[in-house]
Design a protein around this motif. Structure first.
Motif, PDB file in Angstrom:
ATOM      1  N   MET A   1       0.842  -1.167   0.000  1.00 38.97           N
ATOM      2  CA  MET A   1       0.000   0.000   0.000  1.00 38.97           C
ATOM      3  C   MET A   1       0.895   1.240   0.000  1.00 38.97           C
ATOM      4  N   GLU A   2       0.560   2.224  -0.802  1.00 36.32           N
ATOM      5  CA  GLU A   2       1.362   3.444  -0.877  1.00 36.32           C
ATOM      6  C   GLU A   2       0.513   4.654  -0.507  1.00 36.32           C
ATOM      7  N   TYR A   3       1.110   5.561   0.264  1.00 38.26           N
ATOM      8  CA  TYR A   3       0.443   6.776   0.716  1.00 38.26           C
ATOM      9  C   TYR A   3       1.243   7.980   0.232  1.00 38.26           C
ATOM     10  N   PRO A   4       0.647   8.814  -0.633  1.00 32.79           N
ATOM     11  CA  PRO A   4       1.372   9.970  -1.160  1.00 32.79           C
ATOM     12  C   PRO A   4       1.609  11.034  -0.088  1.00 32.79           C
ATOM     13  N   ASN A   5       2.329  12.065  -0.463  1.00 26.43           N
ATOM     14  CA  ASN A   5       2.678  13.147   0.445  1.00 26.43           C
ATOM     15  C   ASN A   5       1.456  13.641   1.218  1.00 26.43           C
ATOM     16  N   ASP A   6       1.601  13.761   2.525  1.00 30.32           N
ATOM     17  CA  ASP A   6       0.554  14.254   3.417  1.00 30.32           C
ATOM     18  C   ASP A   6       1.067  15.571   3.998  1.00 30.32           C
ATOM     19  N   GLU A   7       0.860  16.654   3.244  1.00 26.95           N
ATOM     20  CA  GLU A   7       1.419  17.960   3.619  1.00 26.95           C
ATOM     21  C   GLU A   7       0.957  18.430   4.990  1.00 26.95           C
ATOM     22  N   GLU A   8      -0.309  18.232   5.287  1.00 31.01           N
ATOM     23  CA  GLU A   8      -0.848  18.692   6.570  1.00 31.01           C
ATOM     24  C   GLU A   8      -0.182  17.962   7.740  1.00 31.01           C
ATOM     25  N   LEU A   9      -0.060  16.641   7.640  1.00 26.34           N
ATOM     26  CA  LEU A   9       0.577  15.871   8.706  1.00 26.34           C
ATOM     27  C   LEU A   9       2.051  16.233   8.817  1.00 26.34           C
ATOM     28  N   LEU A  10       2.734  16.372   7.681  1.00 25.30           N
ATOM     29  CA  LEU A  10       4.154  16.733   7.711  1.00 25.30           C
ATOM     30  C   LEU A  10       4.346  18.078   8.412  1.00 25.30           C
ATOM     31  N   GLU A  11       3.503  19.035   8.111  1.00 27.19           N
ATOM     32  CA  GLU A  11       3.600  20.348   8.765  1.00 27.19           C
ATOM     33  C   GLU A  11       3.413  20.217  10.275  1.00 27.19           C
ATOM     34  N   GLN A  12       2.447  19.406  10.699  1.00 31.75           N
ATOM     35  CA  GLN A  12       2.220  19.190  12.134  1.00 31.75           C
ATOM     36  C   GLN A  12       3.434  18.536  12.792  1.00 31.75           C
ATOM     37  N   VAL A  13       3.973  17.505  12.155  1.00 33.19           N
ATOM     38  CA  VAL A  13       5.123  16.785  12.709  1.00 33.19           C
ATOM     39  C   VAL A  13       6.316  17.716  12.880  1.00 33.19           C
ATOM     40  N   LEU A  14       6.558  18.571  11.901  1.00 30.90           N
ATOM     41  CA  LEU A  14       7.748  19.434  11.921  1.00 30.90           C
ATOM     42  C   LEU A  14       7.582  20.683  12.784  1.00 30.90           C
ATOM     43  N   GLN A  15       6.401  20.890  13.369  1.00 34.05           N
ATOM     44  CA  GLN A  15       6.184  22.062  14.225  1.00 34.05           C
ATOM     45  C   GLN A  15       7.171  22.130  15.388  1.00 34.05           C
ATOM     46  N   VAL A  16       7.702  20.996  15.826  1.00 35.67           N
ATOM     47  CA  VAL A  16       8.629  20.985  16.962  1.00 35.67           C
ATOM     48  C   VAL A  16      10.017  21.513  16.575  1.00 35.67           C
ATOM     49  N   TYR A  17      10.261  21.700  15.282  1.00 37.76           N
ATOM     50  CA  TYR A  17      11.558  22.204  14.801  1.00 37.76           C
ATOM     51  C   TYR A  17      11.492  23.701  14.555  1.00 37.76           C
ATOM     52  N   LYS A  18      12.598  24.375  14.755  1.00 42.61           N
ATOM     53  CA  LYS A  18      12.698  25.781  14.384  1.00 42.61           C
ATOM     54  C   LYS A  18      12.521  25.871  12.866  1.00 42.61           C
ATOM     55  N   PRO A  19      11.891  26.928  12.366  1.00 43.58           N
ATOM     56  CA  PRO A  19      11.584  27.000  10.931  1.00 43.58           C
ATOM     57  C   PRO A  19      12.784  26.758  10.008  1.00 43.58           C
ATOM     58  N   HIS A  20      13.959  27.243  10.368  1.00 48.40           N
ATOM     59  CA  HIS A  20      15.123  27.056   9.489  1.00 48.40           C
ATOM     60  C   HIS A  20      15.717  25.641   9.562  1.00 48.40           C
ATOM     61  N   CYS A  21      15.142  24.783  10.404  1.00 45.73           N
ATOM     62  CA  CYS A  21      15.615  23.392  10.544  1.00 45.73           C
ATOM     63  C   CYS A  21      14.590  22.375  10.067  1.00 45.73           C
ATOM     64  N   ARG A  22      13.604  22.793   9.328  1.00 50.29           N
ATOM     65  CA  ARG A  22      12.592  21.873   8.797  1.00 50.29           C
ATOM     66  C   ARG A  22      13.053  21.429   7.410  1.00 50.29           C
ATOM     67  N   TYR A  23      13.837  20.358   7.396  1.00 49.62           N
ATOM     68  CA  TYR A  23      14.513  19.920   6.174  1.00 49.62           C
ATOM     69  C   TYR A  23      13.673  18.988   5.308  1.00 49.62           C
ATOM     70  N   LEU A  24      12.814  18.193   5.905  1.00 55.26           N
ATOM     71  CA  LEU A  24      11.994  17.225   5.176  1.00 55.26           C
ATOM     72  C   LEU A  24      10.872  17.981   4.463  1.00 55.26           C
TER      73      LEU A  24
END
Length: 179
Positions: A1-24
Motif C-alpha cells: 500500500m502506498e500513501y502519497p505526500n501528506d502535507e498537513e501531517l508533515l507540517e504538524q510533525v515538523l512544528q517541533v523544529y525551528k523554521p530554518h531546521c525543517r529539512y523534510l
C-alpha cells in the motif's frame, strides 16, 4: 500500500523544529505488512532541502549531525503516518493526541550507527527510512516499544550513506492492561 505526500501531517510533525531546521519537504510512505511480523516493513521516502547548516559554517558535505536531524524528521513523520493509517499493530491503542503528547519527551534513540561511503553535498537529496522490527516489552519503568530501523541517503540513485537506529518509546498501557 502506498500513501502519497501528506502535507498537513508533515507540517504538524515538523512544528517541533525551528523554521530554518525543517529539512523534510515531502514524503511517500509504503507499507508491506506489519514490522512486528517477519518480513513486514513500513517505509518513508523523503525529499530534503538543507539551504545552510543550522549549527556550523558550511562543511561542504552532509555530515553525522545532519544525518541524525533528517533521521529524526523521518521517524517522527513515519510514526505519525503509521498511527494515522493504522499500519503498525503496536500503535493500535495510541490516539493521535497520544502521539503529539509523546513526540518529544517519550521517544529515545538507544543505538545509532551511521556509515558514510561517498561524498554527498547534502543540500537537496533523498532519504529512506524503514521500520523493520517492533518489539514490546517491560522496561522496568513501564512498558516500552522498541523500533528497529534502517535508513539511507543519496543525491542521485546511489546510496551515499546509511545507518541502523533503534528507538525506545514509552508505551502507554492498553485498556486491557489497566483491567
Amino acid at each position: 500500500m502506498e500513501y502519497p505526500n501528506d502535507e498537513e501531517l508533515l507540517e504538524q510533525v515538523l512544528q517541533v523544529y525551528k523554521p530554518h531546521c525543517r529539512y523534510l519537504t515531502s514524503t511517500v510512505v509504503t507499507a508491506k505488512g506489519d514490522p512486528a511480523d517477519e518480513g513486514g516493513l513500513v517505509r518513508v521516502r523523503g525529499e530534503f532541502h538543507i539551504p545552510e547548516s543550522c549549527y556550523i559554517d558550511d562543511t561542504g558535505h552532509f555530515n553525522a549531525v545532519e544525518f541524525n536531524i533528517c533521521f529524526n524528521q523521518m521517524i517522527y513523520f513515519i510514526m505519525a503516518k503509521a498511527l494515522k493509517e493504522r499500519l503498525i499493530g503496536a500503535f493500535d491503542h495510541w490516539s493521535m493526541d497520544d502521539y503529539w503528547t509523546r513526540q518529544l519527551p517519550d521517544m529515545f534513540i538507544v543505538d545509532f550507527r551511521s556509515t558514510f561511503r561517498r561524498h554527498m553535498r547534502g543540500r537537496r537529496f533523498w532519504g529512506e527510512l524503514d521500520i523493520v522490527d517492533v518489539i514490546q516489552r517491560d522496561g522496568g519503568n513501564g512498558p516500552l516499544m522498541i523500533l528497529g530501523t534502517t535508513c539511507r541517503y543519496g543525491e542521485d540513485e546511489a546510496v551515499a550513506c546509511h545507518g541502523k537506529v533503534r528507538l525506545a518509546l514509552k508505551n502507554p498501557r492498553t485498556p486491557a492492561d489497566a483491567a
